[in-house]
Design a protein around this motif. Structure first.
Motif, PDB file in Angstrom:
ATOM      1  N   MET A   1       0.851  -1.181   0.000  1.00 30.60           N
ATOM      2  CA  MET A   1       0.000   0.000   0.000  1.00 30.60           C
ATOM      3  C   MET A   1       0.890   1.236   0.000  1.00 30.60           C
ATOM      4  N   ALA A   2       0.597   2.187  -0.850  1.00 31.50           N
ATOM      5  CA  ALA A   2       1.374   3.423  -0.940  1.00 31.50           C
ATOM      6  C   ALA A   2       1.018   4.356   0.216  1.00 31.50           C
ATOM      7  N   GLU A   3       2.023   5.058   0.692  1.00 32.45           N
ATOM      8  CA  GLU A   3       1.789   6.041   1.749  1.00 32.45           C
ATOM      9  C   GLU A   3       1.074   7.251   1.180  1.00 32.45           C
ATOM     10  N   LYS A   4       0.183   7.840   1.968  1.00 30.69           N
ATOM     11  CA  LYS A   4      -0.536   9.045   1.565  1.00 30.69           C
ATOM     12  C   LYS A   4      -0.407  10.082   2.666  1.00 30.69           C
ATOM     13  N   THR A   5      -0.428  11.327   2.274  1.00 31.70           N
ATOM     14  CA  THR A   5      -0.346  12.426   3.223  1.00 31.70           C
ATOM     15  C   THR A   5      -1.635  13.220   3.165  1.00 31.70           C
ATOM     16  N   ALA A   6      -2.068  13.711   4.309  1.00 29.77           N
ATOM     17  CA  ALA A   6      -3.239  14.577   4.385  1.00 29.77           C
ATOM     18  C   ALA A   6      -2.953  15.670   5.402  1.00 29.77           C
ATOM     19  N   VAL A   7      -3.620  16.791   5.224  1.00 32.83           N
ATOM     20  CA  VAL A   7      -3.569  17.870   6.209  1.00 32.83           C
ATOM     21  C   VAL A   7      -4.910  17.878   6.918  1.00 32.83           C
ATOM     22  N   LEU A   8      -4.874  17.811   8.235  1.00 34.11           N
ATOM     23  CA  LEU A   8      -6.068  17.782   9.060  1.00 34.11           C
ATOM     24  C   LEU A   8      -6.169  19.112   9.808  1.00 34.11           C
ATOM     25  N   VAL A   9      -7.225  19.862   9.542  1.00 30.17           N
ATOM     26  CA  VAL A   9      -7.461  21.148  10.209  1.00 30.17           C
ATOM     27  C   VAL A   9      -8.632  20.942  11.163  1.00 30.17           C
ATOM     28  N   VAL A  10      -8.366  21.116  12.456  1.00 29.49           N
ATOM     29  CA  VAL A  10      -9.358  20.767  13.476  1.00 29.49           C
ATOM     30  C   VAL A  10      -9.855  22.016  14.213  1.00 29.49           C
ATOM     31  N   ASP A  11     -11.165  22.185  14.242  1.00 29.17           N
ATOM     32  CA  ASP A  11     -11.871  23.157  15.073  1.00 29.17           C
ATOM     33  C   ASP A  11     -11.376  24.599  14.896  1.00 29.17           C
ATOM     34  N   MET A  12     -11.187  25.017  13.650  1.00 31.82           N
ATOM     35  CA  MET A  12     -10.748  26.392  13.402  1.00 31.82           C
ATOM     36  C   MET A  12     -11.914  27.333  13.097  1.00 31.82           C
ATOM     37  N   LEU A  13     -13.102  26.808  12.842  1.00 34.39           N
ATOM     38  CA  LEU A  13     -14.282  27.653  12.638  1.00 34.39           C
ATOM     39  C   LEU A  13     -14.983  27.789  13.980  1.00 34.39           C
ATOM     40  N   ASN A  14     -14.786  28.930  14.625  1.00 34.27           N
ATOM     41  CA  ASN A  14     -15.237  29.104  15.991  1.00 34.27           C
ATOM     42  C   ASN A  14     -15.690  30.546  16.181  1.00 34.27           C
ATOM     43  N   PRO A  15     -16.863  30.768  16.791  1.00 31.44           N
ATOM     44  CA  PRO A  15     -17.332  32.141  17.002  1.00 31.44           C
ATOM     45  C   PRO A  15     -16.686  32.824  18.216  1.00 31.44           C
ATOM     46  N   TYR A  16     -15.948  32.080  19.006  1.00 29.80           N
ATOM     47  CA  TYR A  16     -15.258  32.628  20.188  1.00 29.80           C
ATOM     48  C   TYR A  16     -16.221  33.388  21.097  1.00 29.80           C
ATOM     49  N   ASN A  17     -17.334  32.787  21.397  1.00 30.69           N
ATOM     50  CA  ASN A  17     -18.295  33.400  22.308  1.00 30.69           C
ATOM     51  C   ASN A  17     -18.454  32.529  23.557  1.00 30.69           C
ATOM     52  N   HIS A  18     -17.305  32.166  24.139  1.00 28.63           N
ATOM     53  CA  HIS A  18     -17.327  31.359  25.345  1.00 28.63           C
ATOM     54  C   HIS A  18     -16.372  31.955  26.373  1.00 28.63           C
ATOM     55  N   GLU A  19     -16.393  31.409  27.569  1.00 32.66           N
ATOM     56  CA  GLU A  19     -15.695  31.983  28.722  1.00 32.66           C
ATOM     57  C   GLU A  19     -14.201  32.240  28.499  1.00 32.66           C
ATOM     58  N   ASP A  20     -13.497  31.329  27.860  1.00 29.82           N
ATOM     59  CA  ASP A  20     -12.049  31.494  27.687  1.00 29.82           C
ATOM     60  C   ASP A  20     -11.684  31.997  26.290  1.00 29.82           C
ATOM     61  N   ALA A  21     -12.611  32.686  25.625  1.00 30.41           N
ATOM     62  CA  ALA A  21     -12.399  33.133  24.249  1.00 30.41           C
ATOM     63  C   ALA A  21     -11.207  34.081  24.106  1.00 30.41           C
ATOM     64  N   ALA A  22     -11.020  35.005  25.021  1.00 28.33           N
ATOM     65  CA  ALA A  22      -9.918  35.971  24.904  1.00 28.33           C
ATOM     66  C   ALA A  22      -8.568  35.255  24.904  1.00 28.33           C
ATOM     67  N   GLN A  23      -8.399  34.298  25.801  1.00 25.23           N
ATOM     68  CA  GLN A  23      -7.144  33.536  25.875  1.00 25.23           C
ATOM     69  C   GLN A  23      -6.949  32.696  24.614  1.00 25.23           C
ATOM     70  N   LEU A  24      -7.989  32.057  24.164  1.00 27.21           N
ATOM     71  CA  LEU A  24      -7.910  31.220  22.973  1.00 27.21           C
ATOM     72  C   LEU A  24      -7.626  32.064  21.736  1.00 27.21           C
TER      73      LEU A  24
END
Length: 74
Positions: A1-24
């Protein structure tokens, strides 16, 4: 089996309307440009891009819905 590469982008669409939003938000500001560059490079090199994001309980939301929700946030 040939090796394959992928880029995984996790949880970057965020409204930042939660308690620790400023720090994040501060930490996200440091990674947005490098992630954007990686995604652009992957696109140019035909590397598979995989996006994973919380859809806030709406199991029928689209990528566009998630982006709109994030852009309407903080």
């Amino acid at each position: 089996m040939a090796e394959k590469t992928a880029v995984l982008v996790v949880d970057m669409l965020n409204p930042y309307n939660h308690e620790d939003a400023a720090q994040l938000t501060r930490s996200v500001e440091d990674v947005v440009s490098p992630i954007q560059e990686l995604v652009q490079r992957a696109s140019k090199e035909a590397v598979e891009l995989i996006y994973v994001n919380d859809n806030y309980g709406d199991r029928h939301s689209s990528q566009g819905d998630l982006a709109k929700h994030a852009l309407e946030g903080e």
